[in-house]
Design a protein around this motif. Structure first.
Motif, short mmCIF file in Angstrom:
data_model
loop_
_atom_site.label_atom_id
_atom_site.label_comp_id
_atom_site.label_asym_id
_atom_site.label_seq_id
_atom_site.Cartn_x
_atom_site.Cartn_y
_atom_site.Cartn_z
N ASP A 192 2.92 0.41 8.80
CA ASP A 192 1.98 -0.15 9.92
C ASP A 192 2.57 0.58 11.32
O ASP A 192 3.98 0.35 11.22
CB ASP A 192 2.26 -1.64 10.06
CG ASP A 192 1.33 -2.22 11.31
OD1 ASP A 192 1.37 -1.57 12.15
OD2 ASP A 192 0.87 -3.33 10.96
N ALA A 218 -1.23 -6.61 1.42
CA ALA A 218 -2.22 -7.47 1.64
C ALA A 218 -2.07 -8.80 0.35
O ALA A 218 -1.40 -8.52 -0.41
CB ALA A 218 -3.66 -6.70 1.03
N VAL A 223 -6.51 -8.21 -2.86
CA VAL A 223 -7.20 -6.78 -3.29
C VAL A 223 -8.48 -6.66 -4.04
O VAL A 223 -8.62 -7.27 -5.32
CB VAL A 223 -6.23 -5.62 -3.84
CG1 VAL A 223 -7.00 -4.26 -3.91
CG2 VAL A 223 -5.08 -5.87 -2.91
N GLU A 274 -11.51 -2.43 -1.35
CA GLU A 274 -11.64 -0.84 -1.64
C GLU A 274 -13.10 -0.63 -2.44
O GLU A 274 -13.17 -1.38 -3.54
CB GLU A 274 -10.38 -0.57 -2.69
CG GLU A 274 -9.07 -1.17 -1.83
CD GLU A 274 -8.53 -0.12 -0.60
OE1 GLU A 274 -9.27 0.98 -0.75
OE2 GLU A 274 -8.03 -0.77 0.04
N THR A 311 -4.66 -11.54 4.35
CA THR A 311 -5.12 -10.18 4.52
C THR A 311 -5.95 -9.83 3.00
O THR A 311 -5.36 -10.06 2.02
CB THR A 311 -4.09 -9.01 4.72
OG1 THR A 311 -3.42 -9.62 6.01
CG2 THR A 311 -4.75 -7.78 4.87
N THR A 312 -7.13 -9.35 3.35
CA THR A 312 -7.90 -8.83 2.06
C THR A 312 -8.36 -7.62 2.57
O THR A 312 -8.97 -7.20 3.35
CB THR A 312 -9.14 -9.99 1.69
OG1 THR A 312 -8.64 -10.97 1.71
CG2 THR A 312 -9.89 -9.34 0.67
N TRP A 313 -8.00 -6.72 1.33
CA TRP A 313 -8.51 -5.52 1.23
C TRP A 313 -9.68 -5.24 0.21
O TRP A 313 -9.59 -5.89 -0.74
CB TRP A 313 -7.51 -4.32 0.89
CG TRP A 313 -6.50 -4.23 1.69
CD1 TRP A 313 -6.04 -4.04 3.02
CD2 TRP A 313 -5.01 -3.82 1.18
NE1 TRP A 313 -5.01 -3.90 3.39
CE2 TRP A 313 -4.34 -3.74 2.37
CE3 TRP A 313 -4.34 -3.59 0.09
CZ2 TRP A 313 -3.03 -3.25 2.24
CZ3 TRP A 313 -3.09 -3.22 -0.07
CH2 TRP A 313 -2.26 -3.08 1.05
N ARG A 333 0.94 -1.21 0.16
CA ARG A 333 -0.10 -0.07 -0.12
C ARG A 333 0.81 1.29 0.04
O ARG A 333 1.90 1.37 0.85
CB ARG A 333 -0.87 -0.04 1.14
CG ARG A 333 -1.84 1.13 1.15
CD ARG A 333 -2.74 1.08 2.46
NE ARG A 333 -3.80 0.18 1.99
CZ ARG A 333 -5.13 0.48 1.95
NH1 ARG A 333 -5.46 1.88 2.00
NH2 ARG A 333 -5.88 -0.47 1.76
#
Length: 102
Positions: A19, A28, A31, A98, A94-96, A10
């Motif tokens: 972070d 991530a 995405v 948007e 991890t999943t974003w 990111r």
């Protein structure tokens, strides 16, 4: 996308986003770009439509997959499907999600 780690990094405004707990770049494994509508509530909030259905794109493993999203009610699970209507599998991690307005 970094092929050596199979992760997405990111940036905000062209600057690495770190972070605050470990000073590492935020990353991530998946995405999703979810196309929907939103309504202005006030300076701090928008009301985003998350029930119904719409178009989406999943980015994982360095590729993009055109998809759709659907959620039948506020308490239902948000589901992403490929062009054949099959539920998409996400990479573990991890999943974003948007949001972009239509």
């Amino acid at each position: 996308y970094d092929a050596s780690t199979n992760r997405y990094s990111r940036f905000r405004g062209g600057t690495v986003e770190q972070d605050g707990s470990n000073n590492l770049q935020v990353q991530a494994d998946n995405v999703v770009i979810m196309h929907t509508t939103s309504e202005y509530v006030n300076i701090l909030y928008n009301r985003v439509k998350t029930t119904g259905s719409g178009m989406s794109t999943l980015y994982k493993n360095g590729i993009s997959i055109l998809s759709t999203w659907e959620k039948s009610s506020d308490t239902a699970r948000l589901v992403f499907k490929d062009s054949q209507g099959k539920e998409l599998a996400f990479n573990v991690g991890t999943t974003w999600i948007e949001i972009t307005t239509q």
